[in-house]
Design a protein around this motif. Structure first.
Motif, mmCIF file in Angstrom:
data_model
loop_
_atom_site.group_PDB
_atom_site.id
_atom_site.type_symbol
_atom_site.label_atom_id
_atom_site.label_comp_id
_atom_site.label_asym_id
_atom_site.label_seq_id
_atom_site.Cartn_x
_atom_site.Cartn_y
_atom_site.Cartn_z
ATOM 1 N N TYR A 115 0.848 -1.183 0.000
ATOM 2 C CA TYR A 115 0.000 0.000 0.000
ATOM 3 C C TYR A 115 0.890 1.241 0.000
ATOM 4 N N TYR A 116 0.298 2.365 -0.407
ATOM 5 C CA TYR A 116 1.011 3.642 -0.353
ATOM 6 C C TYR A 116 1.026 4.184 1.068
ATOM 7 N N VAL A 117 2.110 4.890 1.381
ATOM 8 C CA VAL A 117 2.208 5.648 2.616
ATOM 9 C C VAL A 117 2.737 7.041 2.273
ATOM 10 N N ALA A 118 2.342 8.015 3.086
ATOM 11 C CA ALA A 118 2.828 9.390 2.929
ATOM 12 C C ALA A 118 2.937 10.012 4.314
ATOM 13 N N PRO A 119 3.876 9.523 5.142
ATOM 14 C CA PRO A 119 3.983 10.016 6.518
ATOM 15 C C PRO A 119 4.218 11.522 6.561
ATOM 16 N N TRP A 120 3.622 12.146 7.547
ATOM 17 C CA TRP A 120 3.833 13.579 7.761
ATOM 18 C C TRP A 120 3.899 13.821 9.263
ATOM 19 N N GLY A 121 5.061 14.245 9.733
ATOM 20 C CA GLY A 121 5.254 14.458 11.169
ATOM 21 C C GLY A 121 4.934 13.168 11.917
ATOM 22 N N PRO A 122 4.111 13.251 12.961
ATOM 23 C CA PRO A 122 3.781 12.049 13.734
ATOM 24 C C PRO A 122 2.677 11.208 13.103
ATOM 25 N N TYR A 123 2.191 11.610 11.933
ATOM 26 C CA TYR A 123 1.023 10.954 11.330
ATOM 27 C C TYR A 123 1.442 9.997 10.213
ATOM 28 N N TYR A 124 0.996 8.768 10.322
ATOM 29 C CA TYR A 124 1.289 7.728 9.338
ATOM 30 C C TYR A 124 0.071 7.615 8.412
ATOM 31 N N ILE A 125 0.125 8.348 7.316
ATOM 32 C CA ILE A 125 -0.959 8.338 6.332
ATOM 33 C C ILE A 125 -0.714 7.153 5.406
ATOM 34 N N TRP A 126 -1.673 6.229 5.358
ATOM 35 C CA TRP A 126 -1.451 5.015 4.572
ATOM 36 C C TRP A 126 -2.777 4.454 4.068
ATOM 37 N N GLY A 127 -2.680 3.321 3.358
ATOM 38 C CA GLY A 127 -3.867 2.591 2.914
ATOM 39 C C GLY A 127 -4.719 3.368 1.932
ATOM 40 N N ALA A 128 -6.033 3.236 2.081
ATOM 41 C CA ALA A 128 -6.972 3.849 1.135
ATOM 42 C C ALA A 128 -6.818 5.367 1.096
ATOM 43 N N THR A 129 -6.570 5.979 2.253
ATOM 44 C CA THR A 129 -6.411 7.441 2.284
ATOM 45 C C THR A 129 -5.200 7.857 1.466
ATOM 46 N N ALA A 130 -4.063 7.204 1.686
ATOM 47 C CA ALA A 130 -2.856 7.537 0.929
ATOM 48 C C ALA A 130 -3.031 7.208 -0.548
ATOM 49 N N ARG A 131 -3.750 6.134 -0.868
ATOM 50 C CA ARG A 131 -3.951 5.752 -2.270
ATOM 51 C C ARG A 131 -4.752 6.817 -3.008
ATOM 52 N N VAL A 132 -5.826 7.302 -2.383
ATOM 53 C CA VAL A 132 -6.646 8.351 -2.988
ATOM 54 C C VAL A 132 -5.833 9.635 -3.151
ATOM 55 N N LEU A 133 -5.072 9.995 -2.122
ATOM 56 C CA LEU A 133 -4.272 11.215 -2.207
ATOM 57 C C LEU A 133 -3.145 11.072 -3.225
ATOM 58 N N HIS A 134 -2.597 9.873 -3.370
ATOM 59 C CA HIS A 134 -1.584 9.649 -4.403
ATOM 60 C C HIS A 134 -2.187 9.834 -5.794
ATOM 61 N N SER A 135 -3.401 9.341 -5.997
ATOM 62 C CA SER A 135 -4.079 9.542 -7.293
ATOM 63 C C SER A 135 -4.245 11.033 -7.582
ATOM 64 N N LEU A 136 -4.618 11.789 -6.546
ATOM 65 C CA LEU A 136 -4.758 13.237 -6.714
ATOM 66 C C LEU A 136 -3.422 13.879 -7.035
ATOM 67 N N ALA A 137 -2.373 13.495 -6.300
ATOM 68 C CA ALA A 137 -1.034 14.059 -6.546
ATOM 69 C C ALA A 137 -0.565 13.745 -7.968
ATOM 70 N N THR A 138 -0.868 12.554 -8.451
ATOM 71 C CA THR A 138 -0.485 12.173 -9.824
ATOM 72 C C THR A 138 -1.197 13.057 -10.829
ATOM 73 N N ARG A 139 -2.471 13.326 -10.597
ATOM 74 C CA ARG A 139 -3.239 14.205 -11.500
ATOM 75 C C ARG A 139 -2.668 15.630 -11.475
ATOM 76 N N ILE A 140 -2.302 16.100 -10.279
ATOM 77 C CA ILE A 140 -1.765 17.462 -10.155
ATOM 78 C C ILE A 140 -0.426 17.586 -10.866
ATOM 79 N N ALA A 141 0.391 16.532 -10.797
ATOM 80 C CA ALA A 141 1.740 16.571 -11.382
ATOM 81 C C ALA A 141 1.730 16.542 -12.907
ATOM 82 N N ARG A 142 0.627 16.127 -13.509
ATOM 83 C CA ARG A 142 0.590 16.015 -14.982
ATOM 84 C C ARG A 142 0.411 17.356 -15.651
#
Length: 194
Positions: free
Chosen positions: A167-194
């Motif tokens: 699964y994707y992870v995107a840790p930020w400070g003390p927060y371990y962002i992972w799983g479905a939340t990180a997957r959705v945000l990764h999809s958004l980041a990919t769209r923004i980067a294009r």
């Protein structure tokens, strides 16, 4: 890059296709009726910070996980957008009148049987979160620069029910962002980067 609204609107016009908790392997169960759900990716209209929650550790499902506010579509909800707005109001005290919905991304299939539709939105004016007792342990925000950069995401894995799950992870400070939340945000980041 433009304003937050311009960036998110442009991202909504891009394509990444649907995503799934099974994107990195593992076969989803056969034909099952997925339950519709909506989650609110609510960004501050001025500084772009994203509202996230840490789920209460006492919950039966996904205790202590980082999540976007949201939940299943209830009978009184018109659609996934209505569910996301209702749940955000219940979970973090976000007044729907302060929310400008920009659009939705393709639904993400969760391992728990939901078709989770991400609703992109802007929050106007100051917002003082009120965590829902027993559901939300903490409400916090993450900078837009962190969420929108694909380089901040990487793949990790663990053994779950006898099989390896990646699964994707995107840790930020003390927060371990992972799983479905990180997957959705990764999809958004990919769209923004294009």
């Amino acid at each position: 890059m433009g304003t937050i609204r311009e960036t998110l609107t442009r991202a909504l016009s891009g394509t990444t296709g649907p995503s799934s908790d099974f994107d990195f392997g593992g076969a989803p169960p056969g034909e099952v009726a997925l339950r519709p759900a909506g989650v609110l990716a609510a960004f501050d209209a001025v500084d772009g910070r994203l509202i996230l929650t840490k789920r209460a550790s006492s919950l039966r499902h996904h205790p202590g996980q980082i999540a976007l506010p949201g939940g299943k579509v209830d009978p009184g909800d018109a659609d996934e957008i209505a569910a996301a707005l209702r749940e955000a109001h219940e979970e973090v005290g976000l007044d729907p009148a302060r929310v400008e919905v920009l659009g939705t991304m393709p639904a993400h299939r969760t391992i728990t049987g939901f078709a989770m539709t991400p609703v992109l939105a802007l929050v106007h004016g100051p917002f003082a979160p009120v965590p829902e007792m027993g559901e939300v342990e903490e409400v916090f925000t993450v900078p837009f620069a962190h969420v929108s950069d694909p380089a901040n995401y990487h793949v990790e894995g663990r053994i779950w029910r006898g099989a390896r799950r990646d699964y994707y992870v995107a840790p930020w400070g003390p927060y371990y962002i992972w799983g479905a939340t990180a997957r959705v945000l990764h999809s958004l980041a990919t769209r923004i980067a294009r």
